[in-house]
Scaffold this motif. Sequence first.
Motif, PDB file in Angstrom:
ATOM      1  N   CYS A   1       0.709  -1.249   0.026  1.00  0.00           N
ATOM      2  CA  CYS A   1       0.017  -0.060   0.118  1.00  0.00           C
ATOM      3  C   CYS A   1       0.971   1.165   0.014  1.00  0.00           C
ATOM      4  O   CYS A   1       1.680   1.480   1.110  1.00  0.00           O
ATOM      5  CB  CYS A   1      -0.792   0.093   1.298  1.00  0.00           C
TER       6      CYS A   1
ATOM      7  N   CYS B   1      -3.492   6.324   3.891  1.00  0.00           N
ATOM      8  CA  CYS B   1      -3.624   5.367   4.564  1.00  0.00           C
ATOM      9  C   CYS B   1      -3.001   5.162   5.861  1.00  0.00           C
ATOM     10  O   CYS B   1      -1.689   5.369   5.962  1.00  0.00           O
ATOM     11  CB  CYS B   1      -3.353   3.848   3.973  1.00  0.00           C
TER      12      CYS B   1
ATOM     13  N   CYS C   1      -5.414  -2.827  -0.856  1.00  0.00           N
ATOM     14  CA  CYS C   1      -5.031  -2.517   0.621  1.00  0.00           C
ATOM     15  C   CYS C   1      -6.218  -3.041   1.241  1.00  0.00           C
ATOM     16  O   CYS C   1      -7.345  -2.524   1.278  1.00  0.00           O
ATOM     17  CB  CYS C   1      -4.520  -1.242   1.087  1.00  0.00           C
TER      18      CYS C   1
ATOM     19  N   CYS D   1      -7.474   0.757   3.367  1.00  0.00           N
ATOM     20  CA  CYS D   1      -7.861   1.789   2.671  1.00  0.00           C
ATOM     21  C   CYS D   1      -8.334   1.439   1.235  1.00  0.00           C
ATOM     22  O   CYS D   1      -9.334   2.335   0.638  1.00  0.00           O
ATOM     23  CB  CYS D   1      -6.657   2.791   2.516  1.00  0.00           C
TER      24      CYS D   1
HETATM   25 ZN   LIG Z   1      -3.746   1.107   2.639  1.00  0.00          ZN
END
Ligand SMILES: [Zn+2]
Lengths: 478, 197
Positions: free
Chosen positions: B73, B78, B92, B95
Motif C-alpha cells: 500500500c 492510509c 490494501c 484503505c
Molecule cells: Zn492502505
Amino acid sequence: MITFSHRQLKTPRLLRPVYLVTAGLSKCDRAMPDKRTEELCIEALAMAAKLIDRTPAELKKYIHTAYYGHFADHFGDQLLGEAVIHDRLGLDPLGNVGIKTGGATGGSTLWEAVKAVASGYSDCVLAMGWERMDEVPTDEGNHLIACAADKDWETPLGHIYTGYYAVMAQKYWQVFGREEDSFRRTLAEISVKHHGYARFNPFAHGGMKITAEDVINSPVVAYPLRALDCCLMSVGAACAIICDEDTATELTKNTRNKPLRIWVAAGSHTLRPACRRNMEIPLLPNESPDQYKDLAERFPGSERYPGFTGFLAARISALYAYNMCGITDPSEDLDLVELHDAFTISDIQTYEDLGIRPYGYGRDYVESGDCYHTNPRTGQPGKLPSNISGGLIGCMHAVGATGIMQVFEVATHLWNRWAEIHGDKALWEKFGRQKPDDWQDLQVAGARRGMAVSHAGVGSHVTCTVLMDPDSLIKENA
Amino acid sequence: MSKFAQVTVKNNRYIFSGDFHHICPNQPIRDLDNNGRLTGITNPRDMTYVHSYGGEAVFFENLSRGKIHGSRCDNPECEFTGTVYLPFRIHCPDCLAKNTVIDLTDICKTSARIHTFMVCERSGAFNTLAKPMKFINIEFDGVATILMSYLSVGEPRIGMRVKPIFKTTDPTYTILDLSWVPEDTQKNQLPPGFSFG
Ligand SMILES: [Zn+2]
C-alpha cells in the motif's frame, strides 16, 4: 497490525427478548442411503413439536419465517437445496433464506433467526440445518471441503482442508504444548471423553469405549493429529424454534419446556490462514491488560497474535456474546458448554479463545477435570462440563446441522430433560441402536446457563450462542 | 476424440474450444441387503471451469519466470501505508486503494523461514502433489503476512531457513509453481522442472 474502532466493537443489542422454545435432532450417521434429506429435516421438526406436546401441523402454524443452514451445495449436487426442503416441509409461501458459513453454518443460522425475532419482523422462526456428506467418496469430499479455502492460493495445495488446520495444530503443539508427551496425553483424553459420552447419546454415531493409548496409537493423519483426534463426517438434521416472549409463553404452556433466553454473536477471520496479520490480543471481561505482556517469554514462539495458535473469530464472538448477556467469567457464569471439537487440539485452542483458561493454559481445563460431567479427580460434578453430547468427535458433524445440534443438547440440560430424551429406549430402537447396559444419566444437575460454539474451518466464522433460564439472567435488560 | 478444454481472450471475451464436459450415463444404486431394491442413482459430473486471476495474474505469470511478486500500500492517506503483502493483495485491506506490485524475490531468497508446517499423508481428490505433502507457512522480513506453500526437499522444522524454487519448465501457472527447499539445497536435488529461477 489490525486495529478495530469502538464502533466495530459495539456490544450487540437485541431490540426485544428472544427465546428458544423447542428444538429437535434427527438420527445422525456416516451414511444414510435409505433417506432423502427432507426425511431427516421432518424427523427433527417432528421431535421439536413433540417436546412441546404439539403436532408438527400445529407448530407450523406459528412459524412466520424460515432460516436454513446448509453448507455445501457441492455435496448434494443440488443448488438452492433450501428451497426444496422448504417446499417439502410445507412452508411455502413463507419467506426463507439459506445461510452458509462453513462449519459455523448451524450457529450462523441461529444468529439470523434470533435477529429476525429481535427486530420484530417475526414472532416465531424456524432455524433448520442439515448436511449430507455421504454422497461422494471421502477423497472427493475432502476436495469439496477444500474448495471453501482460497481456490488460487490454498486449494491446489493438496485439496485437503485438514492440512490447512493442521499447520495451526503444529504451531500450538510446539509453542504451547511444547511437544510434551503429557500434552499429547491430554489431547487423547479429550477424544476418550467425547467418544465415551457419545455412547450414552442415541443420536450419536461415534460412541466408543476407548483409552488414551488407543488414541495415541491410532493412525497419524497429520502429526501430531491422529485418526481418533478428528471429528466425524456425518449426515443429519437439526432444528430450533425461536420466538418472542408472548409466543414462547403460549407454545410452552403446560409443557416440560421452559422458554430459554437466547443470544447469538458472531466473529470472523476469513480463510487464507497463512495471510493473517497480527494484532493486540482482544481482552475478555475476565482478563487483565497486563496478563499477556510476558506471554512470549513464557511460551517462545507466541509473539504473533492470533498467528496460528488462536482463533480470533472465536475470541471476538465471545467478546460480543459475553458483553451482550453479562457474562464476566465463563467458568463461573455458565453451567455447561458445547464446543466445536473439530480436532482435539482445536478444542484446547478454543478454551483459550473463550477465556475458559488464559492463552497457553487450555490444557488445564481438561487436566483439572473441570470439563467433565463428573470430575475424575474429585468424583464431584465438573465445574463446567463440555461436550456431553460427544461433540463433533463422538456425536456428529453434519456441517449445517452441527451448531443447532449443540444448542439442542445444551437446552435439554436447561430443561432438565436430558435423561428423558437420551435415555428413551424407544428412540434407541427407532435409530437401530443398542442402548448400553451401563448407560449413564449425564444431566448436568441444576443447569441454568449454557453456551454453544459453532466454528468454521481454521476459524473463518465462529458464533457463540448463549442460553439462559429467564429466572437466572446475569444482566437486566440484556 | 475429446480435446482438453481451451480458452483464450479476444476483445475482452472468452473464446472456448474443446470439451468442457463429458456425459456419462447414470447408474442405479441398489441395496444388496434388500433384494437389490433401488435406493438411488449416480450423477456423473465432469466439468471444466474458467477462472480469471484478475489483478493477481502478474503473480502467477511471474512464478514461471522465477520471480515472486507481492504488493504494497503506497497510499499516503492510509493509516497503514507501506505495509507489504504476500500473498499478493490487489487492494490494501485497510484503505482499499490499489496496491503497488513489488518484486519480493530477493527478500524471499534471503529471509524466508518456516513459521509452522505440517506433513500430510492424505490428500483430497484432484491433488497433484507427491505424498507425504509437506505444507509450510513462511514468514519474511518486512512482510506483514505469512505465505502458505510446500517444501520439496528435506523435512520441515519451525524456524528453518528456506529458499524458493520455481517450476520454470512446463509451468502449471498455479500456486504449485512455487515451492521451497532448505537453504543449503543444491541444484541437482531439485524436483523435475524446478529451478532456482
Ligand atoms: Zn492502505
